[in-house]
Design an enzyme around this catalytic site. Sequence first.
Site, short mmCIF file in Angstrom:
data_model
loop_
_atom_site.label_atom_id
_atom_site.label_comp_id
_atom_site.label_asym_id
_atom_site.label_seq_id
_atom_site.Cartn_x
_atom_site.Cartn_y
_atom_site.Cartn_z
N TYR A 100 -1.62 0.30 10.43
CA TYR A 100 -1.70 0.02 9.26
C TYR A 100 -0.37 0.40 8.60
CZ TYR A 100 -3.86 -0.96 4.50
OH TYR A 100 -3.90 -1.29 3.12
N SER A 119 0.96 -1.36 0.09
CA SER A 119 -0.05 0.10 -0.05
C SER A 119 1.03 1.22 -0.19
CB SER A 119 -0.96 0.08 1.08
OG SER A 119 -1.60 1.09 1.43
#
Length: 252
Positions: free
Chosen positions: A150, A137
């Site tokens: 995250y 990501s």
Amino acid sequence: MAPSRIAVVTGASSGIGAATARQLATAGYRVVLTARRKDRIEALAEEIIAAGGQAAAYALDVTDRTAVDEFATAFKTIAVLVNNAGGALGLDPVATGDPADWRQMYETNVLGTLNLTQALLPKLIASGDGTVVVVSSTAGHGTYEGGAGYVAAKHGAHVLAETLRLEILGEPVRVIEVAPGLVRTEEFALTRFGGDEERAAKVYEGVPDPLTADDVADTITWAVTRPSHVNIDLLVVRPRAQASNTKLHRER
């Protein structure tokens, strides 16, 4: 189809994983769909077969190493491993973040990728022309407030890919990292916010044309289908409306 044309896709029950499985099947791979939700991957396998592709479903929790090792025994060789299983939980600051959420994100995004990669790397090497894809990501490449858990997990996935590439140099295996930015899928934000549909919708509010799962799947499939000597080390893909993790154009 030769065994070496097998592509294993984790987290294939929805979103990017499901879209990638469809596109790899269209590209000629026999796709093996893995996810915890057996009903979903079985339905997707049937869809791919009905469309003329080759597919099989295997219910699997990537954080269960025993199950992963058992899964790996089904193959002599594979061509592609797409480590897509992952996800985000919460958007709390470091001061109040839930350690259980951090742990779960690390176990899924990092240890899940480690488990599958370790178990299937010998099969990828044995194919003589293997590819490992890590779907990370943009969060793994830039911090933002509320995203530390995250970000840490996806940075771990990025480092895993980068280090593996160094360590297996000389083996017939490529290591590709695809790092998507803002992608609108049916479940990502909803899962992140514990099923809160209103809060999930605000993530994309006013953003013209966020990425779709198909956009990312197309990027992954393009990278995988480059000639064997071509390695796409890192491909960052964002919508035009996103300049960074913290700068989005929103139309009011």
